[in-house]
Design a protein around this motif. Structure first.
Motif, mmCIF file in Angstrom:
data_model
loop_
_atom_site.group_PDB
_atom_site.id
_atom_site.type_symbol
_atom_site.label_atom_id
_atom_site.label_comp_id
_atom_site.label_asym_id
_atom_site.label_seq_id
_atom_site.Cartn_x
_atom_site.Cartn_y
_atom_site.Cartn_z
ATOM 1 N N ASP A 164 0.922 -1.277 0.377
ATOM 2 C CA ASP A 164 0.533 -0.118 -0.155
ATOM 3 C C ASP A 164 0.962 1.337 0.052
ATOM 4 O OD1 ASP A 164 -2.202 -1.667 0.278
ATOM 5 O OD2 ASP A 164 -2.853 -1.481 2.893
ATOM 6 N N LEU A 165 2.319 1.637 0.805
ATOM 7 C CA LEU A 165 3.031 2.444 1.140
ATOM 8 C C LEU A 165 3.543 2.786 -0.820
ATOM 9 C CD1 LEU A 165 4.076 4.683 2.561
ATOM 10 C CD2 LEU A 165 5.241 3.170 2.982
ATOM 11 N N ARG A 166 4.145 1.728 -1.115
ATOM 12 C CA ARG A 166 4.638 1.411 -2.554
ATOM 13 C C ARG A 166 3.829 2.470 -3.225
ATOM 14 N NH1 ARG A 166 6.078 -3.318 -2.994
ATOM 15 N NH2 ARG A 166 4.480 -4.246 -3.652
ATOM 16 N N ASP A 167 2.537 1.739 -3.273
ATOM 17 C CA ASP A 167 1.575 1.651 -4.806
ATOM 18 C C ASP A 167 1.030 3.296 -4.313
ATOM 19 O OD1 ASP A 167 2.407 -0.830 -5.805
ATOM 20 O OD2 ASP A 167 0.248 -1.625 -4.926
ATOM 21 N N SER A 168 0.845 3.443 -3.354
ATOM 22 C CA SER A 168 0.049 4.824 -2.944
ATOM 23 C C SER A 168 0.978 5.847 -3.370
ATOM 24 C CB SER A 168 -0.548 4.951 -1.356
ATOM 25 O OG SER A 168 -1.045 4.159 -1.812
ATOM 26 N N ALA A 169 2.566 5.818 -2.962
ATOM 27 C CA ALA A 169 3.479 7.134 -2.891
ATOM 28 C C ALA A 169 3.795 7.520 -4.986
ATOM 29 C CB ALA A 169 4.887 6.865 -1.540
ATOM 30 N N ARG A 170 3.696 6.421 -5.385
ATOM 31 C CA ARG A 170 4.402 6.086 -6.532
ATOM 32 C C ARG A 170 3.346 6.841 -7.272
ATOM 33 N NH1 ARG A 170 7.400 0.602 -7.901
ATOM 34 N NH2 ARG A 170 9.455 1.382 -6.747
ATOM 35 N N ARG A 171 1.723 6.613 -7.082
ATOM 36 C CA ARG A 171 0.910 6.947 -7.192
ATOM 37 C C ARG A 171 0.625 8.936 -7.654
ATOM 38 N NH1 ARG A 171 -1.968 2.396 -6.159
ATOM 39 N NH2 ARG A 171 -2.566 3.892 -4.300
ATOM 40 N N ALA A 172 1.327 9.223 -6.352
ATOM 41 C CA ALA A 172 1.503 10.305 -5.558
ATOM 42 C C ALA A 172 2.553 11.061 -6.296
ATOM 43 C CB ALA A 172 0.274 10.704 -4.099
ATOM 44 N N GLY A 173 3.068 10.763 -7.231
ATOM 45 C CA GLY A 173 4.010 10.694 -8.130
ATOM 46 C C GLY A 173 5.520 11.257 -6.495
ATOM 47 N N LEU A 174 5.997 10.042 -5.449
ATOM 48 C CA LEU A 174 6.704 10.716 -4.494
ATOM 49 C C LEU A 174 8.275 9.969 -4.752
ATOM 50 C CD1 LEU A 174 4.726 10.377 -1.270
ATOM 51 C CD2 LEU A 174 5.598 12.269 -1.893
ATOM 52 N N PRO A 175 9.236 10.020 -4.095
ATOM 53 C CA PRO A 175 10.471 9.241 -4.452
ATOM 54 C C PRO A 175 10.073 7.757 -3.886
ATOM 55 C CG PRO A 175 11.061 11.336 -3.568
ATOM 56 C CD PRO A 175 9.722 11.021 -3.923
ATOM 57 N N VAL A 176 10.209 6.593 -4.459
ATOM 58 C CA VAL A 176 9.907 5.033 -3.815
ATOM 59 C C VAL A 176 10.763 4.782 -4.094
ATOM 60 C CG1 VAL A 176 9.474 3.666 -2.317
ATOM 61 C CG2 VAL A 176 7.216 6.276 -3.455
ATOM 62 N N ASN A 177 11.408 4.278 -3.438
ATOM 63 C CA ASN A 177 12.807 3.590 -3.786
ATOM 64 C C ASN A 177 12.398 2.125 -3.050
ATOM 65 O OD1 ASN A 177 14.741 1.717 -4.201
ATOM 66 N ND2 ASN A 177 16.237 2.678 -3.694
ATOM 67 N N ASP A 178 12.455 1.165 -3.758
ATOM 68 C CA ASP A 178 12.246 -0.210 -3.126
ATOM 69 C C ASP A 178 12.893 -1.403 -3.915
ATOM 70 O OD1 ASP A 178 11.288 -2.702 -2.357
ATOM 71 O OD2 ASP A 178 9.206 -2.714 -2.039
ATOM 72 N N ALA A 179 13.825 -1.674 -3.494
ATOM 73 C CA ALA A 179 15.003 -2.211 -4.868
ATOM 74 C C ALA A 179 14.723 -3.970 -4.997
ATOM 75 C CB ALA A 179 16.427 -2.170 -4.117
ATOM 76 N N GLU A 180 14.479 -4.384 -2.877
ATOM 77 C CA GLU A 180 13.739 -5.780 -3.683
ATOM 78 C C GLU A 180 12.447 -5.964 -4.703
ATOM 79 O OE1 GLU A 180 13.512 -6.605 0.447
ATOM 80 O OE2 GLU A 180 15.706 -5.485 0.699
ATOM 81 N N TYR A 181 11.597 -5.190 -4.374
ATOM 82 C CA TYR A 181 10.788 -5.451 -5.117
ATOM 83 C C TYR A 181 11.407 -5.323 -6.553
ATOM 84 C CZ TYR A 181 5.982 -4.823 -7.346
ATOM 85 O OH TYR A 181 4.654 -4.864 -7.715
ATOM 86 N N ASP A 182 11.411 -4.274 -6.752
ATOM 87 C CA ASP A 182 12.325 -3.996 -8.882
ATOM 88 C C ASP A 182 13.008 -4.917 -9.217
ATOM 89 O OD1 ASP A 182 10.794 -1.457 -8.061
ATOM 90 O OD2 ASP A 182 12.827 -0.501 -7.917
#
Length: 312
Positions: A237-255
């Motif tokens: 939820d935090l990753r998807d919501s932050a990316r939809r809002a345009g916040l710089p999110v780095n989730d190296a493990e998921y990527d």
């Protein structure tokens, strides 16, 4: 130390003067006894101060380690050959109290170990700089171990490690509000909001098997870190919501997981299927072995070499 020595000298002079003047009276004897006690006390105080103020001297060469706890006294010198020292552990330890002889805690001490992991010597190092001592040993070819490294951060679950405002909101949780992050209460009302211009980066990672979030400011400095279980929000939820809002999110493990899954899918689609090519020769063999005038029902033919049999 100088004051104690002067007291001892003064007491000795006064005792000699009283002895020359005569000690027939009781007052003179009492004065001589008091000066004797003062002289003894001055000697003991000067000795105690001298022992405690004695500095440790290290002489480090590529051939040996020469450690002198009391300068000027040969019996207090420890001489270690370099070939007998496998490693030197530099860090907090114990040392003998110079006055009482009891072991005391020391901010810096050194333990020399041999090549069979035996303790070769306990080397005093109080009063020295640990950084300079470790680098001096390393520069001369000695293996140095410093156990005083900072322990890794342990997971802290609950609201103790979070700001006070978080603990004051019953049922609070982290939410993505507009173009920033916010802390909402149980009813969903945002009581604290951090705008996007203050957020330089959001990093999602795993610590001891649990999801954590780290927030960085615009200068790249970390200013907040907490487990997501304490913030009552899932990693997805935090990753998807932050990316939809345009916040710089780095989730190296998921990527990395998505990249590996994509390459695995593409490799399976692009690989040629060897089954049709192997079935053609098998069908030809079956046709050649069939007798004219007789028909057989068609049977499936496997492409495995161990299952192919010539027709009789």
């Amino acid at each position: 130390m100088l004051l104690g020595a002067l007291t001892a000298v003064l007491g000795a002079v006064m005792i000699v003067r009283i002895a020359l003047d005569g000690t027939g009276e009781f007052g003179a004897r009492l004065a001589a006894g008091c000066w004797a006690l003062a002289a003894i006390g001055g000697v003991l105080a000067a000795r105690r101060r001298l022992l405690r103020a004695a500095q440790v001297r290290w002489t480090i060469t590529a051939e040996r380690l020469l450690v002198r706890a009391r300068p000027g006294r040969r019996r207090e010198t420890q001489d270690l050959r370099a070939e007998s020292v496998a490693a030197v552990v530099v860090g907090p330890g114990l040392r003998l109290d110079p006055v009482s002889g009891e072991p005391r805690r020391a901010d810096l001490a050194a333990l020399a170990f041999g090549h069979r992991l035996e303790l070769v010597a306990r080397l005093p190092a109080h009063g020295l700089d640990g950084f300079q001592l470790a680098h001096a040993l390393d520069d001369h070819g000695y293996r140095v171990i410093t156990p005083g490294a900072r322990s890794p951060r342990r997971p802290d679950y609950g609201l103790e490690g979070l700001p006070e405002i978080f603990a004051q909101v019953p049922g609070g949780r982290l939410v993505v509000e507009g173009d920033g992050l916010g802390w909402a209460d149980a009813a969903g009302d945002v009581v604290l909001k951090m705008p996007q211009d203050r957020i330089g980066g959001i990093e999602l990672l795993t610590v001891s098997g649990h999801a954590w979030v780290r927030l960085y400011d615009s200068d790249g400095d970390e200013f907040f870190s907490a487990p997501l279980s304490s913030l009552r929000i899932s990693r997805t939820d935090l990753r998807d919501s932050a990316r939809r809002a345009g916040l710089p999110v780095n989730d190296a493990e998921y990527d990395a997981y998505l990249s590996a899954a994509f390459h695995s899918a593409m490799s399976s689609l692009s690989a040629p299927d060897p089954a049709p090519a192997a079935a053609l020769p098998a069908q030809g063999v079956a046709q050649e072995g069939r007798r004219p005038g007789r028909s057989r029902p068609a049977s499936p033919i496997s492409s495995s070499p161990s299952t192919l049999r010539p027709a009789r």
